[in-house]
Design a protein around this motif. Structure first.
Motif, PDB file in Angstrom:
ATOM      1  N   ALA A  26     -10.436  13.054  -2.998  1.00  0.00           N
ATOM      2  CA  ALA A  26      -9.587  14.244  -3.004  1.00  0.00           C
ATOM      3  C   ALA A  26      -8.275  14.093  -3.743  1.00  0.00           C
ATOM      4  CB  ALA A  26      -9.323  14.705  -1.573  1.00  0.00           C
ATOM      5  N   HIS A  27      -8.276  13.430  -4.885  1.00  0.00           N
ATOM      6  CA  HIS A  27      -7.075  13.364  -5.719  1.00  0.00           C
ATOM      7  C   HIS A  27      -5.845  12.946  -4.931  1.00  0.00           C
ATOM      8  CE1 HIS A  27      -9.474  15.162  -8.817  1.00  0.00           C
ATOM      9  NE2 HIS A  27      -9.782  16.160  -8.029  1.00  0.00           N
ATOM     10  N   ALA A  28      -6.015  11.883  -4.153  1.00  0.00           N
ATOM     11  CA  ALA A  28      -4.935  11.469  -3.266  1.00  0.00           C
ATOM     12  C   ALA A  28      -3.778  10.834  -3.995  1.00  0.00           C
ATOM     13  CB  ALA A  28      -5.474  10.500  -2.224  1.00  0.00           C
ATOM     14  N   TYR A  29      -4.035  10.202  -5.115  1.00  0.00           N
ATOM     15  CA  TYR A  29      -3.033   9.292  -5.639  1.00  0.00           C
ATOM     16  C   TYR A  29      -1.812   9.974  -6.216  1.00  0.00           C
ATOM     17  CZ  TYR A  29      -6.170   5.437  -4.699  1.00  0.00           C
ATOM     18  OH  TYR A  29      -6.959   4.518  -4.079  1.00  0.00           O
ATOM     19  N   SER A  30      -1.938  11.214  -6.620  1.00  0.00           N
ATOM     20  CA  SER A  30      -0.761  11.880  -7.167  1.00  0.00           C
ATOM     21  C   SER A  30       0.178  12.365  -6.076  1.00  0.00           C
ATOM     22  CB  SER A  30      -1.185  13.065  -8.044  1.00  0.00           C
ATOM     23  OG  SER A  30      -1.890  14.005  -7.253  1.00  0.00           O
ATOM     24  N   SER A  31      -0.298  12.415  -4.835  1.00  0.00           N
ATOM     25  CA  SER A  31       0.499  12.996  -3.752  1.00  0.00           C
ATOM     26  C   SER A  31       0.913  12.000  -2.685  1.00  0.00           C
ATOM     27  CB  SER A  31      -0.300  14.120  -3.074  1.00  0.00           C
ATOM     28  OG  SER A  31      -0.684  15.093  -4.000  1.00  0.00           O
ATOM     29  N   TYR A  32       0.435  10.766  -2.784  1.00  0.00           N
ATOM     30  CA  TYR A  32       0.640   9.822  -1.700  1.00  0.00           C
ATOM     31  C   TYR A  32       1.333   8.545  -2.174  1.00  0.00           C
ATOM     32  CZ  TYR A  32      -2.478  12.524   1.260  1.00  0.00           C
ATOM     33  OH  TYR A  32      -3.029  13.512   2.017  1.00  0.00           O
ATOM     34  N   CYS A  33       2.046   7.921  -1.254  1.00  0.00           N
ATOM     35  CA  CYS A  33       2.476   6.541  -1.454  1.00  0.00           C
ATOM     36  C   CYS A  33       1.284   5.653  -1.122  1.00  0.00           C
ATOM     37  CB  CYS A  33       3.641   6.211  -0.531  1.00  0.00           C
ATOM     38  SG  CYS A  33       5.160   7.046  -1.007  1.00  0.00           S
ATOM     39  N   LEU A  34       1.134   4.592  -1.878  1.00  0.00           N
ATOM     40  CA  LEU A  34      -0.038   3.741  -1.750  1.00  0.00           C
ATOM     41  C   LEU A  34       0.376   2.287  -1.572  1.00  0.00           C
ATOM     42  CD1 LEU A  34      -1.794   5.278  -4.859  1.00  0.00           C
ATOM     43  CD2 LEU A  34      -2.210   5.908  -2.482  1.00  0.00           C
ATOM     44  N   GLY A  35      -0.506   1.526  -0.974  1.00  0.00           N
ATOM     45  CA  GLY A  35      -0.159   0.120  -0.807  1.00  0.00           C
ATOM     46  C   GLY A  35      -1.367  -0.739  -0.548  1.00  0.00           C
ATOM     47  N   TRP A  36      -1.185  -2.019  -0.774  1.00  0.00           N
ATOM     48  CA  TRP A  36      -2.157  -3.039  -0.391  1.00  0.00           C
ATOM     49  C   TRP A  36      -1.536  -3.880   0.723  1.00  0.00           C
ATOM     50  CZ3 TRP A  36      -7.100  -3.288  -1.895  1.00  0.00           C
ATOM     51  CH2 TRP A  36      -7.471  -2.615  -3.048  1.00  0.00           C
ATOM     52  N   PHE A  37      -2.323  -4.100   1.746  1.00  0.00           N
ATOM     53  CA  PHE A  37      -1.907  -4.887   2.895  1.00  0.00           C
ATOM     54  C   PHE A  37      -2.950  -5.969   3.125  1.00  0.00           C
ATOM     55  CE2 PHE A  37       1.417  -2.030   4.591  1.00  0.00           C
ATOM     56  CZ  PHE A  37       1.178  -0.918   3.801  1.00  0.00           C
ATOM     57  N   ARG A  38      -2.578  -6.994   3.873  1.00  0.00           N
ATOM     58  CA  ARG A  38      -3.564  -8.025   4.180  1.00  0.00           C
ATOM     59  C   ARG A  38      -3.325  -8.566   5.584  1.00  0.00           C
ATOM     60  NH1 ARG A  38      -1.590 -12.833   0.025  1.00  0.00           N
ATOM     61  NH2 ARG A  38       0.326 -13.439   1.166  1.00  0.00           N
ATOM     62  N   GLN A  39      -4.389  -9.087   6.140  1.00  0.00           N
ATOM     63  CA  GLN A  39      -4.302  -9.694   7.462  1.00  0.00           C
ATOM     64  C   GLN A  39      -5.201 -10.919   7.505  1.00  0.00           C
ATOM     65  OE1 GLN A  39      -5.076  -7.122  10.839  1.00  0.00           O
ATOM     66  NE2 GLN A  39      -3.866  -8.449  12.158  1.00  0.00           N
ATOM     67  N   ALA A  40      -4.587 -12.043   7.782  1.00  0.00           N
ATOM     68  CA  ALA A  40      -5.325 -13.284   7.942  1.00  0.00           C
ATOM     69  C   ALA A  40      -5.601 -13.506   9.421  1.00  0.00           C
ATOM     70  CB  ALA A  40      -4.525 -14.449   7.367  1.00  0.00           C
ATOM     71  N   PRO A  41      -6.627 -14.267   9.753  1.00  0.00           N
ATOM     72  CA  PRO A  41      -6.941 -14.523  11.168  1.00  0.00           C
ATOM     73  C   PRO A  41      -5.743 -15.107  11.901  1.00  0.00           C
ATOM     74  CG  PRO A  41      -8.734 -15.255   9.778  1.00  0.00           C
ATOM     75  CD  PRO A  41      -7.611 -14.888   8.855  1.00  0.00           C
ATOM     76  N   GLY A  42      -5.427 -14.506  13.048  1.00  0.00           N
ATOM     77  CA  GLY A  42      -4.337 -15.000  13.859  1.00  0.00           C
ATOM     78  C   GLY A  42      -2.957 -14.614  13.384  1.00  0.00           C
ATOM     79  N   LYS A  43      -2.896 -13.817  12.321  1.00  0.00           N
ATOM     80  CA  LYS A  43      -1.600 -13.399  11.784  1.00  0.00           C
ATOM     81  C   LYS A  43      -1.468 -11.892  11.811  1.00  0.00           C
ATOM     82  CE  LYS A  43      -0.890 -17.347   8.709  1.00  0.00           C
ATOM     83  NZ  LYS A  43      -0.548 -17.766   7.324  1.00  0.00           N
ATOM     84  N   GLU A  44      -0.229 -11.429  11.748  1.00  0.00           N
ATOM     85  CA  GLU A  44       0.010  -9.992  11.700  1.00  0.00           C
ATOM     86  C   GLU A  44      -0.294  -9.457  10.306  1.00  0.00           C
ATOM     87  OE1 GLU A  44       3.547  -9.626  15.068  1.00  0.00           O
ATOM     88  OE2 GLU A  44       3.928  -9.041  13.000  1.00  0.00           O
TER      89      GLU A  44
END
Length: 117
Positions: A26-44
């Protein structure tokens, strides 16, 4: 409602590159802030890289000069180019979107695993 689907994860040797992709509905990228996140085992979960609507980017200190976030607005694809990967980059990586650019982001993909050995 925005649907996000990540791809591109896998296993790589330390020092190698990997590129993650995140396709949006739905053509999200022109209207939204975007990010990459990560989570390792046992970590936030942590924010790895963000991109705002105007194109401003921000990176975690641990990935600066190694990772690059970018987007193809025409195709609604978000990328994370990861170079010189370290074993401590091993984690599940998620892309996320939010209309108001506020944590926590509203929309999340299912995640893609990155393993560096």
């Amino acid at each position: 409602h925005v649907q996000l689907v990540e791809s591109g994860g896998g296993s790589v040797q330390a020092g190698g590159p990997l590129r993650l992709s995140c396709a949006a509905s739905a053509h999200a990228y022109s209207s939204y802030c975007l990010g990459w996140f990560r989570q390792a085992p046992g970590k936030e979960r942590e924010a790895v890289a963000r991109i705002w609507r105007g194109g401003t980017t921000k990176y975690a200190d641990s990935v600066k000069d190694r990772f690059t976030i970018s987007q193809d607005k025409a195709k609604d694809i978000l990328y994370l180019q990861m170079n010189n990967l370290h074993p401590d980059d091993t984690a599940m990586y998620y892309c996320a979107a939010d209309r108001y650019c506020q944590d926590p982001y509203d929309y999340w993909g299912q995640g893609t695993q990155v393993t560096v050995s």
